[in-house]
Enzyme design. Structure first.
Site, mmCIF file in Angstrom:
data_model
loop_
_atom_site.group_PDB
_atom_site.id
_atom_site.type_symbol
_atom_site.label_atom_id
_atom_site.label_comp_id
_atom_site.label_asym_id
_atom_site.label_seq_id
_atom_site.Cartn_x
_atom_site.Cartn_y
_atom_site.Cartn_z
ATOM 1 N N ASP A 199 -7.850 -3.727 -20.256
ATOM 2 C CA ASP A 199 -8.612 -4.492 -19.269
ATOM 3 C C ASP A 199 -9.652 -5.351 -19.986
ATOM 4 O O ASP A 199 -10.846 -5.142 -19.884
ATOM 5 C CB ASP A 199 -9.289 -3.494 -18.315
ATOM 6 N N TRP A 256 -17.535 -1.291 -6.988
ATOM 7 C CA TRP A 256 -16.752 -0.733 -8.090
ATOM 8 C C TRP A 256 -17.647 0.257 -8.827
ATOM 9 O O TRP A 256 -18.799 -0.063 -9.142
ATOM 10 C CB TRP A 256 -16.279 -1.813 -9.073
ATOM 11 N N ASP A 293 -10.457 -8.548 -19.766
ATOM 12 C CA ASP A 293 -11.161 -9.598 -19.021
ATOM 13 C C ASP A 293 -11.223 -10.924 -19.766
ATOM 14 O O ASP A 293 -12.281 -11.542 -19.876
ATOM 15 C CB ASP A 293 -12.566 -9.116 -18.621
ATOM 16 N N ASP A 318 -7.901 -5.822 -8.971
ATOM 17 C CA ASP A 318 -8.276 -6.527 -10.199
ATOM 18 C C ASP A 318 -7.032 -6.553 -11.092
ATOM 19 O O ASP A 318 -6.424 -5.505 -11.347
ATOM 20 C CB ASP A 318 -9.441 -5.786 -10.880
ATOM 21 N N LYS A 332 -9.434 1.314 -10.298
ATOM 22 C CA LYS A 332 -9.190 1.080 -11.719
ATOM 23 C C LYS A 332 -8.318 2.193 -12.280
ATOM 24 O O LYS A 332 -8.305 3.306 -11.748
ATOM 25 C CB LYS A 332 -10.538 1.039 -12.455
ATOM 26 N N ASP A 378 -12.938 -12.514 -12.223
ATOM 27 C CA ASP A 378 -13.636 -11.468 -12.972
ATOM 28 C C ASP A 378 -13.189 -11.482 -14.431
ATOM 29 O O ASP A 378 -12.208 -10.851 -14.790
ATOM 30 C CB ASP A 378 -13.362 -10.094 -12.329
ATOM 31 N N HIS A 426 -6.569 -3.870 -13.835
ATOM 32 C CA HIS A 426 -6.839 -2.464 -13.532
ATOM 33 C C HIS A 426 -5.589 -1.634 -13.281
ATOM 34 O O HIS A 426 -5.622 -0.628 -12.582
ATOM 35 C CB HIS A 426 -7.793 -2.363 -12.338
ATOM 36 N N HIS A 432 -9.587 -9.760 -7.833
ATOM 37 C CA HIS A 432 -10.347 -10.079 -9.023
ATOM 38 C C HIS A 432 -9.331 -10.673 -9.988
ATOM 39 O O HIS A 432 -8.603 -9.936 -10.674
ATOM 40 C CB HIS A 432 -11.012 -8.834 -9.629
ATOM 41 N N GLU A 463 -12.973 -1.388 -5.099
ATOM 42 C CA GLU A 463 -12.151 -1.787 -6.251
ATOM 43 C C GLU A 463 -11.722 -0.594 -7.095
ATOM 44 O O GLU A 463 -12.557 0.161 -7.602
ATOM 45 C CB GLU A 463 -12.946 -2.780 -7.124
#
Ligand code: RNT
Ligand code: ZN
Length: 418
Positions: free
Chosen positions: A294, A185, A296, A259, A228, A326, A262, A286, A226
């Site tokens: 994003d 990434w 997380d 992810d 985004k 993640d 993303h 993810h 990955e």
């Protein structure tokens, strides 16, 4: 075995059996599924390689909860604690900045030997390892570009780092006898509207081609890429967009990493799995929880998680999907964060496996959408919790919230003394 847990299990089992669900087999299958637990929740994505450890790359950790791991030994001890509270046998995902070495070595010079203590530990713990080049939090990524940088020297540095990372991944795979997934990434992108969206993408494509030119046995290392949508400071444009990596991954046989944070806020990755599965050999997930952006957050049992696991179960995608986590929250106990997110992911997989999939597919095929809706809704209150408790009991980890007391006493005995 605790009698109350067994008794509840036997009762619950009968209800599922009425719909032809073999619960014992479900649990045997569940035990085979490995979740890749990300090491970076344990220290707020700082790593150990550099003194100056300012997190960059448009990602951010907030919170000041005490007890973050400051050494590889502490991080491994914390991971051991978390693993002891999570049912099943899993993998740990490392970033390059988690190298455990006395040597002053830069990212492009990293070698497998710099991770030897991790490999020894993984062997001892019986866990697999996954890997990630760290293309952020570094002097050479300060202006927001790495593999697509316009300066060939800087670009080369990151290319060399990613090449080194694949070799480290292959070493992990070979040493541990299980495939390592090395996930690339990069944060590259512009804050404001660019004129040239194409040139950085062309450079990223060429850089990836160079990185992947070296043949590496897929038995030991698989590459993932990955995408985004945006990051902090790359709001207008991200070089490695979804379309970019979807194209790249399909054309070059790379795992495409999705992810959950993303994409656009209302866009779900669950719905993408059945399409990508038709055109790829495998995916990396993810599993994360974006909140408004994003962010997380720690993974909870929300609709998104349930939908992701349902898709994996309903279409038999478990074998070809690498399930990684993640998230990073520094406002709560970090071990609890791992335990909550990982247990939820496994619990959601269990829930998905406890649905009468064949029956529901048949109802749908026959146009009986009434049955489809009625059964889906009724199953939401089926006693999956009793099955989950039994699964924890049988795998020797705490049942229900009993794990929390262990985390709290570890906090008192170890974390707050740091
Ligand atoms: C960033 C990506 C990436 C990182 C980790 C630390 O938006 O999700 O996967 O979170 O590599
Ligand atoms: Zn991610």
């Amino acid at each position: 075995m605790r009698q109350d847990v067994v008794r509840n299990y036997e009762e619950a089992k009968k209800l599922y059996q009425q719909h032809g669900i073999d619960v014992d087999q479900v649990l045997d299958e569940l035990e085979q599924i490995k979740v890749s637990i990300h090491c970076w929740q344990g220290d707020d994505v700082k790593g150990f390689l550099f003194q100056e450890r300012e997190l960059s790359g448009g990602i951010s950790v907030t919170g000041e909860y005490p007890g973050a791991a400051r050494t590889p030994q502490q991080l491994r001890a914390d991971l051991e604690k978390a693993l002891s509270l999570i049912p099943g046998s899993h993998k740990v995902s490392l970033h390059a900045i988690y190298a455990d070495t006395e040597e002053a070595v830069d990212l492009d010079q990293l070698e497998p030997k710099h991770f030897q203590p991790w490999v020894d530990w993984a062997k001892e713990q019986g866990v697999g390892l996954d890997f990630n080049p760290t293309c952020f939090s570094h002097d050479k990524s300060k202006d927001g570009f790495t593999l697509s940088h316009s300066d060939p020297q800087i670009r080369q540095f990151w290319i060399d780092h990613c090449k080194a990372s694949r070799r480290i991944g292959a070493y992990f795979g070979e040493q541990l006898g299980q495939t390592c997934v090395t996930n690339i990434w990069v944060p590259d992108g512009y804050k404001d509207n660019p004129i040239d969206r194409m040139a950085p993408r062309q450079r990223l494509k060429d850089a990836l081609d160079e990185i992947f030119a070296e043949e590496i046995n897929p038995k030991w290392n698989l590459d993932a890429v990955e995408s985004k949508l945006f990051g902090i400071g790359s709001e207008a444009y991200v070089v490695g967009s979804h379309e970019f990596y979807m194209g790249y991954g399909m054309k070059n046989n790379k795992l495409i990493c999705l992810d959950a944070g993303h994409f656009h806020p209302t866009e779900s990755i669950a719905g993408k799995l059945s399409s990508l599965a038709l055109f790829t050999e495998g995916l990396l997930l993810h599993v994360s929880r974006p909140m408004r952006w994003d962010s997380d957050h720690v993974v909870i049992m929300d609709d998104e998680l349930i939908e992701i696991t349902r898709e994996l179960v309903r279409h038999n995608l478990i074998d070809q999907t690498h399930i990684g986590l993640d998230f990073f929250d520094a406002s709560i106990n970090r071990i609890a964060a791992w335990v909550i997110g990982t247990r939820n992911t496994i619990k959601a997989l269990l829930r998905a496996k406890l649905e009468p999939v064949a029956l529901l597919k048949q109802a749908e095929l026959e146009g009986d959408y009434t049955t489809r809706l009625a059964l889906t809704e009724e199953f939401k209150s089926y006693p999956f919790g009793a099955i989950w408790d039994y699964y924890c009991e049988r795998t020797g980890v705490p049942v229900r919230e009993e794990w929390l007391a262990e985390v709290k006493s570890y906090e008192q005995e170890v974390l707050i003394k740091r």
